[in-house]
Design a protein around this motif. Structure first.
Motif, PDB file in Angstrom:
ATOM      1  N   HIS A  77      16.849  64.467  67.305  1.00  0.00           N
ATOM      2  CA  HIS A  77      17.221  63.692  66.117  1.00  0.00           C
ATOM      3  C   HIS A  77      18.388  62.744  66.448  1.00  0.00           C
ATOM      4  O   HIS A  77      18.419  61.618  65.950  1.00  0.00           O
ATOM      5  N   LEU A  78      19.321  63.195  67.273  1.00  0.00           N
ATOM      6  CA  LEU A  78      20.403  62.297  67.694  1.00  0.00           C
ATOM      7  C   LEU A  78      19.850  61.123  68.509  1.00  0.00           C
ATOM      8  O   LEU A  78      20.335  59.997  68.382  1.00  0.00           O
ATOM      9  N   GLN A  79      18.830  61.400  69.320  1.00  0.00           N
ATOM     10  CA  GLN A  79      18.196  60.308  70.059  1.00  0.00           C
ATOM     11  C   GLN A  79      17.542  59.321  69.098  1.00  0.00           C
ATOM     12  O   GLN A  79      17.622  58.108  69.296  1.00  0.00           O
ATOM     13  N   TYR A  80      16.919  59.843  68.051  1.00  0.00           N
ATOM     14  CA  TYR A  80      16.288  58.973  67.061  1.00  0.00           C
ATOM     15  C   TYR A  80      17.340  58.140  66.330  1.00  0.00           C
ATOM     16  O   TYR A  80      17.141  56.948  66.093  1.00  0.00           O
ATOM     17  N   ILE A  81      18.466  58.736  66.009  1.00  0.00           N
ATOM     18  CA  ILE A  81      19.552  57.989  65.371  1.00  0.00           C
ATOM     19  C   ILE A  81      20.024  56.881  66.309  1.00  0.00           C
ATOM     20  O   ILE A  81      20.285  55.750  65.874  1.00  0.00           O
ATOM     21  N   GLY A  82      20.130  57.181  67.609  1.00  0.00           N
ATOM     22  CA  GLY A  82      20.491  56.164  68.584  1.00  0.00           C
ATOM     23  C   GLY A  82      19.485  55.025  68.622  1.00  0.00           C
ATOM     24  O   GLY A  82      19.853  53.858  68.748  1.00  0.00           O
ATOM     25  N   LYS A  83      18.208  55.354  68.474  1.00  0.00           N
ATOM     26  CA  LYS A  83      17.176  54.328  68.458  1.00  0.00           C
ATOM     27  C   LYS A  83      17.303  53.453  67.212  1.00  0.00           C
ATOM     28  O   LYS A  83      17.173  52.229  67.281  1.00  0.00           O
ATOM     29  N   ILE A  84      17.587  54.071  66.083  1.00  0.00           N
ATOM     30  CA  ILE A  84      17.767  53.310  64.838  1.00  0.00           C
ATOM     31  C   ILE A  84      18.970  52.378  64.959  1.00  0.00           C
ATOM     32  O   ILE A  84      18.952  51.248  64.473  1.00  0.00           O
ATOM     33  N   MET A  85      19.996  52.852  65.643  1.00  0.00           N
ATOM     34  CA  MET A  85      21.241  52.082  65.723  1.00  0.00           C
ATOM     35  C   MET A  85      21.118  50.845  66.605  1.00  0.00           C
ATOM     36  O   MET A  85      22.014  50.002  66.612  1.00  0.00           O
ATOM     37  N   ARG A  86      20.030  50.699  67.327  1.00  0.00           N
ATOM     38  CA  ARG A  86      19.833  49.487  68.126  1.00  0.00           C
ATOM     39  C   ARG A  86      19.704  48.259  67.236  1.00  0.00           C
ATOM     40  O   ARG A  86      19.950  47.142  67.679  1.00  0.00           O
ATOM     41  N   ASN A  87      19.313  48.466  65.977  1.00  0.00           N
ATOM     42  CA  ASN A  87      19.133  47.362  65.038  1.00  0.00           C
ATOM     43  C   ASN A  87      20.361  47.133  64.163  1.00  0.00           C
ATOM     44  O   ASN A  87      20.317  46.331  63.244  1.00  0.00           O
ATOM     45  N   VAL A  88      21.446  47.855  64.427  1.00  0.00           N
ATOM     46  CA  VAL A  88      22.648  47.785  63.600  1.00  0.00           C
ATOM     47  C   VAL A  88      23.732  47.035  64.369  1.00  0.00           C
ATOM     48  O   VAL A  88      23.789  47.101  65.595  1.00  0.00           O
ATOM     49  N   ASP A  89      24.594  46.337  63.641  1.00  0.00           N
ATOM     50  CA  ASP A  89      25.726  45.651  64.257  1.00  0.00           C
ATOM     51  C   ASP A  89      26.750  46.706  64.679  1.00  0.00           C
ATOM     52  O   ASP A  89      27.483  47.245  63.853  1.00  0.00           O
ATOM     53  N   ILE A  90      26.781  47.006  65.969  1.00  0.00           N
ATOM     54  CA  ILE A  90      27.601  48.103  66.489  1.00  0.00           C
ATOM     55  C   ILE A  90      29.091  47.814  66.345  1.00  0.00           C
ATOM     56  O   ILE A  90      29.863  48.701  65.982  1.00  0.00           O
ATOM     57  N   GLU A  91      29.503  46.585  66.625  1.00  0.00           N
ATOM     58  CA  GLU A  91      30.932  46.268  66.552  1.00  0.00           C
ATOM     59  C   GLU A  91      31.458  46.481  65.143  1.00  0.00           C
ATOM     60  O   GLU A  91      32.534  47.054  64.945  1.00  0.00           O
ATOM     61  N   GLN A  92      30.712  46.022  64.147  1.00  0.00           N
ATOM     62  CA  GLN A  92      31.122  46.198  62.751  1.00  0.00           C
ATOM     63  C   GLN A  92      31.175  47.677  62.381  1.00  0.00           C
ATOM     64  O   GLN A  92      32.110  48.127  61.725  1.00  0.00           O
TER      65      GLN A  92
END
Length: 179
Positions: A77-92
């Motif tokens: 599930h943490l890996q899946y969250i990491g995959k979802i976060m590829r589409n999120v503005d990480i710096e913000q």
């Protein structure tokens, strides 16, 4: 005659492509996303609500809190969250996360200041009350004296137990001295 060490034979795909990403670099980037996901999962629900997460990420972070830690399902599930976060503005997201965590540190430091002020009032008496009122004119002298007197009585009777009046005094100081 071609020499065995000729550079034409040893060209790699990244020699001419500036946008080439090696596997190791991609794995490092994914590890950053997963680590940020772990930080999100470790937050409390009120802290998560303060962050501006998209709905899919928000739901999955809350879902990860229900999964037992140190299980394969949790890791996936943490890996899946990491995959979802590829589409999120990480710096913000990282700056928002720092703000939320720093806000909690500020709250605890305010509590520590209020605790120290309470200790000064309990030991200093009227002089300490006067000094505090000069610093913060919004405070009521009568209420401070009353709470200090009650806290001292309670602490004299039962020194091992926490005093209700002392707790009220800390709350009063925190709310009235907050800017």
């Amino acid at each position: 005659m071609n020499i065995v060490g000729d550079s034409e034979h040893f060209k790699q795909p990244f020699d001419h492509d500036d946008e080439y990403v090696s596997r190791a670099e991609a794995k490092r980037e994914i590890a950053v996303y997963q680590e940020l996901g772990k930080q999100l999962v470790s937050l409390s629900k009120s802290q998560i609500n303060k962050l501006e997460l998209d709905e899919l990420l928000y739901d999955n972070v809350l879902k990860a809190k229900t999964i037992r830690i140190n299980t394969e399902a949790y890791r996936r599930h943490l890996q899946y969250i990491g995959k979802i976060m590829r589409n999120v503005d990480i710096e913000q997201l990282q700056t928002d996360l720092k703000n939320v965590l720093n806000q909690n540190r500020n709250e605890s430091s305010k509590l520590n200041v209020a605790e120290k002020t309470k200790d000064q009032l309990l030991t200093g008496g009227d002089d300490a009350i006067q000094a505090l009122i000069e610093q913060h004119p919004k405070l009521e002298r009568q209420k401070l004296r009353q709470l200090v007197r009650q806290a001292n009585k309670e602490l004299a009777k039962k020194p091992d137990e926490p005093s209700k009046s002392a707790t009220e005094l800390v709350k009063y100081i925190r709310t009235e001295t907050a800017e």
